[in-house]
Design a protein around this motif. Structure first.
Motif, PDB file in Angstrom:
ATOM      1  N   THR A   3       0.849  -1.182   0.000  1.00 42.25           N
ATOM      2  CA  THR A   3       0.000   0.000   0.000  1.00 42.25           C
ATOM      3  C   THR A   3       0.882   1.229   0.000  1.00 42.25           C
ATOM      4  O   THR A   3       1.938   1.245   0.621  1.00 42.25           O
ATOM      5  CB  THR A   3      -0.911   0.034   1.244  1.00 42.25           C
ATOM      6  N   ARG A   4       0.447   2.217  -0.700  1.00 47.08           N
ATOM      7  CA  ARG A   4       1.171   3.484  -0.735  1.00 47.08           C
ATOM      8  C   ARG A   4       0.700   4.324   0.451  1.00 47.08           C
ATOM      9  O   ARG A   4      -0.478   4.327   0.784  1.00 47.08           O
ATOM     10  CB  ARG A   4       0.881   4.194  -2.045  1.00 47.08           C
ATOM     11  N   PRO A   5       1.615   5.045   1.107  1.00 49.10           N
ATOM     12  CA  PRO A   5       1.206   5.884   2.235  1.00 49.10           C
ATOM     13  C   PRO A   5       0.154   6.908   1.820  1.00 49.10           C
ATOM     14  O   PRO A   5       0.104   7.339   0.660  1.00 49.10           O
ATOM     15  CB  PRO A   5       2.503   6.577   2.639  1.00 49.10           C
ATOM     16  N   GLY A  31      11.996  11.024  -2.771  1.00 53.77           N
ATOM     17  CA  GLY A  31      11.141  10.297  -1.835  1.00 53.77           C
ATOM     18  C   GLY A  31       9.954  11.088  -1.328  1.00 53.77           C
ATOM     19  O   GLY A  31       9.194  10.616  -0.497  1.00 53.77           O
ATOM     20  N   LEU A  32       9.777  12.319  -1.836  1.00 54.95           N
ATOM     21  CA  LEU A  32       8.652  13.172  -1.429  1.00 54.95           C
ATOM     22  C   LEU A  32       7.935  13.603  -2.698  1.00 54.95           C
ATOM     23  O   LEU A  32       8.528  14.253  -3.562  1.00 54.95           O
ATOM     24  CB  LEU A  32       9.157  14.394  -0.666  1.00 54.95           C
ATOM     25  N   THR A  59       5.069  10.639   1.091  1.00 57.07           N
ATOM     26  CA  THR A  59       6.466  10.294   1.271  1.00 57.07           C
ATOM     27  C   THR A  59       6.656   8.785   1.214  1.00 57.07           C
ATOM     28  O   THR A  59       5.801   8.030   1.645  1.00 57.07           O
ATOM     29  CB  THR A  59       7.016  10.847   2.603  1.00 57.07           C
ATOM     30  N   ASP A  60       7.778   8.389   0.667  1.00 53.29           N
ATOM     31  CA  ASP A  60       8.131   6.969   0.623  1.00 53.29           C
ATOM     32  C   ASP A  60       8.646   6.481   1.967  1.00 53.29           C
ATOM     33  O   ASP A  60       8.880   5.305   2.155  1.00 53.29           O
ATOM     34  CB  ASP A  60       9.214   6.727  -0.432  1.00 53.29           C
ATOM     35  N   HIS A  61       8.831   7.391   2.915  1.00 51.99           N
ATOM     36  CA  HIS A  61       9.417   7.048   4.210  1.00 51.99           C
ATOM     37  C   HIS A  61       8.374   6.860   5.305  1.00 51.99           C
ATOM     38  O   HIS A  61       8.719   6.754   6.469  1.00 51.99           O
ATOM     39  CB  HIS A  61      10.421   8.119   4.629  1.00 51.99           C
ATOM     40  N   ALA A  62       7.111   6.825   4.945  1.00 54.17           N
ATOM     41  CA  ALA A  62       6.050   6.627   5.937  1.00 54.17           C
ATOM     42  C   ALA A  62       6.028   5.172   6.387  1.00 54.17           C
ATOM     43  O   ALA A  62       6.504   4.285   5.677  1.00 54.17           O
ATOM     44  CB  ALA A  62       4.694   7.017   5.343  1.00 54.17           C
ATOM     45  N   PRO A  63       5.475   4.894   7.559  1.00 62.60           N
ATOM     46  CA  PRO A  63       5.397   3.504   8.027  1.00 62.60           C
ATOM     47  C   PRO A  63       4.630   2.630   7.042  1.00 62.60           C
ATOM     48  O   PRO A  63       3.606   3.051   6.509  1.00 62.60           O
ATOM     49  CB  PRO A  63       4.644   3.598   9.346  1.00 62.60           C
TER      50      PRO A  63
END
Length: 84
Positions: A3-5, A31-32, A59-63
């Motif tokens: 899943t995408r954030p 990544g943003l 963001t690609d850095h989300a949980p």
């Protein structure tokens, strides 16, 4: 299934030229993804030449597991400012 954030809405406040420059800079951050950028809105209070701009970003850095994400509201009086 991956899943995408979910998108996050970010409010920026400042002088119009500064906001435009920052929004352009954020759009280039790896990544943003800036998926939406509002028009500038005049401030209701404070400095009359400043305005608000809203960005919607992902963001690609989300949980990866949203079940561990906690969202809470913070009352304005709970925010500690450095000038106090």
């Amino acid at each position: 299934m991956t899943t995408r954030p979910l998108p996050v809405r970010v409010r920026l406040e400042g002088f119009p030229d500064d906001l435009t420059a920052l929004a352009d800079l954020l759009a280039r951050v790896p990544g943003l993804d800036v998926i939406d950028c509002s028009r500038p809105y005049p401030n209701r209070r404070g400095h009359p030449d400043r305005c608000r701009l809203y960005l919607e970003v992902i963001t690609d850095h989300a949980p990866a597991d949203r079940s561990e994400t906690t969202v809470s509201e913070v009352a304005p009086d709970a925010i500690v400012r450095g000038d106090r």
